[in-house]
Design an enzyme around this catalytic site. Sequence first.
Site, PDB file in Angstrom:
ATOM      1  N   LYS A  61     -29.236  -7.188 -25.772  1.00 53.36           N
ATOM      2  CA  LYS A  61     -27.907  -6.803 -25.221  1.00 53.36           C
ATOM      3  C   LYS A  61     -27.552  -5.964 -23.813  1.00 53.36           C
ATOM      4  O   LYS A  61     -27.082  -6.938 -22.983  1.00 53.36           O
ATOM      5  CB  LYS A  61     -27.549  -5.812 -26.176  1.00 53.36           C
ATOM      6  CG  LYS A  61     -27.055  -6.550 -27.779  1.00 53.36           C
ATOM      7  CD  LYS A  61     -26.684  -5.024 -28.364  1.00 53.36           C
ATOM      8  CE  LYS A  61     -26.872  -5.554 -30.025  1.00 53.36           C
ATOM      9  NZ  LYS A  61     -26.317  -5.193 -30.583  1.00 53.36           N
ATOM     10  N   GLN A 105     -27.594   1.562 -31.531  1.00 56.56           N
ATOM     11  CA  GLN A 105     -28.284   0.715 -32.662  1.00 56.56           C
ATOM     12  C   GLN A 105     -28.707   1.088 -34.038  1.00 56.56           C
ATOM     13  O   GLN A 105     -29.644   1.894 -34.060  1.00 56.56           O
ATOM     14  CB  GLN A 105     -29.230   0.161 -31.527  1.00 56.56           C
ATOM     15  CG  GLN A 105     -29.603  -1.538 -32.109  1.00 56.56           C
ATOM     16  CD  GLN A 105     -28.751  -2.904 -32.418  1.00 56.56           C
ATOM     17  OE1 GLN A 105     -28.025  -2.542 -31.381  1.00 56.56           O
ATOM     18  NE2 GLN A 105     -28.624  -3.367 -33.249  1.00 56.56           N
ATOM     19  N   ASP A 128     -18.859  -1.453 -30.778  1.00 56.32           N
ATOM     20  CA  ASP A 128     -18.950  -2.050 -31.457  1.00 56.32           C
ATOM     21  C   ASP A 128     -18.422  -2.329 -32.921  1.00 56.32           C
ATOM     22  O   ASP A 128     -18.540  -2.812 -33.841  1.00 56.32           O
ATOM     23  CB  ASP A 128     -20.716  -1.625 -31.918  1.00 56.32           C
ATOM     24  CG  ASP A 128     -21.873  -1.797 -32.055  1.00 56.32           C
ATOM     25  OD1 ASP A 128     -21.693  -3.086 -31.895  1.00 56.32           O
ATOM     26  OD2 ASP A 128     -22.916  -1.078 -32.399  1.00 56.32           O
TER      27      ASP A 128
HETATM   28  N1  GUN Z   1     -28.065  -3.387 -36.336  1.00 60.55           N
HETATM   29  C1  GUN Z   1     -27.247  -4.522 -36.435  1.00 60.55           C
HETATM   30  N2  GUN Z   1     -26.598  -5.508 -36.317  1.00 60.55           N
HETATM   31  C2  GUN Z   1     -25.950  -4.250 -35.332  1.00 60.55           C
HETATM   32  C3  GUN Z   1     -24.751  -3.899 -34.192  1.00 60.55           C
HETATM   33  O1  GUN Z   1     -23.538  -4.994 -34.384  1.00 60.55           O
HETATM   34  N3  GUN Z   1     -24.395  -3.238 -33.430  1.00 60.55           N
HETATM   35  C4  GUN Z   1     -24.888  -2.410 -33.514  1.00 60.55           C
HETATM   36  N4  GUN Z   1     -24.916  -1.087 -32.618  1.00 60.55           N
HETATM   37  N5  GUN Z   1     -26.296  -1.937 -34.637  1.00 60.55           N
HETATM   38  C5  GUN Z   1     -26.883  -3.103 -35.592  1.00 60.55           C
END
Ligand code: GUN
Length: 303
Positions: A61, A105, A128
């Site tokens: 990211k 995350q 998100d």
């Molecule tokens: N863990 C698995 N998928 C995601 C996501 O799209 N965003 C975040 N922050 N954590 C995750």
Amino acid sequence: MTMAPDATTYQLIDGKQTAETIKAEIAAEVATIKAAGGKVPHLAAILVGHDGGSETYVRNKVLACERVGFESTLLRYEDDITEAELLAKVEELNQDASIDGFIVQLPLPRHISSEKVLEAVRPEKDVDGFHPMNLGRMVAGLPALLPATPSGIVELLRRYKLPTDGKHCVVIGRSNIVGTPVSILLAKNLEPGNCTVTLCHSRTQNLASITKTADILVAALGRPEFVTADMVKPGAVVIDVGTTRVEDANRKTGWALKGDVKFDEVAPLASYITPVPGGVGPMTIAMLLLNTLKACKGEVYPR
Ligand code: GUN
């Protein structure tokens, strides 16, 4: 040679390439913003602990931000951080005007309530799309920051011009992050959308008899190679959301990424199918960047 009566020649849905196209579109817009002296989008990510998968996702990211010209900040904490300390970090980011959006995350350590942490994120910065405000606005059909993986799936259907109107979409898996929101989005009176949606989960009876009626099958349960050929209707569009690390001694890393679909036997039946890796995964990152751009421009929540 004659083909088996129900075999089709499948097309790969190339999420990697599609994500590159979207990132190029974002980079062009960032260049325009910079040239006009506007605010450059800034994404922050909170990573707690040292889970291998999470480290990879967050690194990707941050790298993606650099690629499109965004600013990015990575905040790392040890897994003994308390819930109160983490909530205080979230509040700092909420208050920091230089940051347009941020993510925490997942998964978080067990002593921390992810619900509490996600609810502490200001909805305007919730790129998100996990805050109940954004989820509620999505359900109500109001402008919202949409969760990245579900909107990545919708975007793939859109860019590949795959018909959805009136189609039967079967989703396997009811997580808050993927299964539940994608089932809602695809049922909406939108383009793509207007599917008849069946949401299947661990208590579903006669699963294969349901998945076999799917025109569009979304596998989002997180069990490697769960979907087998006998579960798929010939000609179906198959979207594989799974990304499980499975031991593989033949690889340097010692593991391989496996989807929820047994690709080799399902692909010949499908009309279109996403690979793993290179399918839905890269789209998730592209849509996160798009949400950050929207948050920066105040597109969803006007400032
Ligand atoms: N863990 C698995 N998928 C995601 C996501 O799209 N965003 C975040 N922050 N954590 C995750």
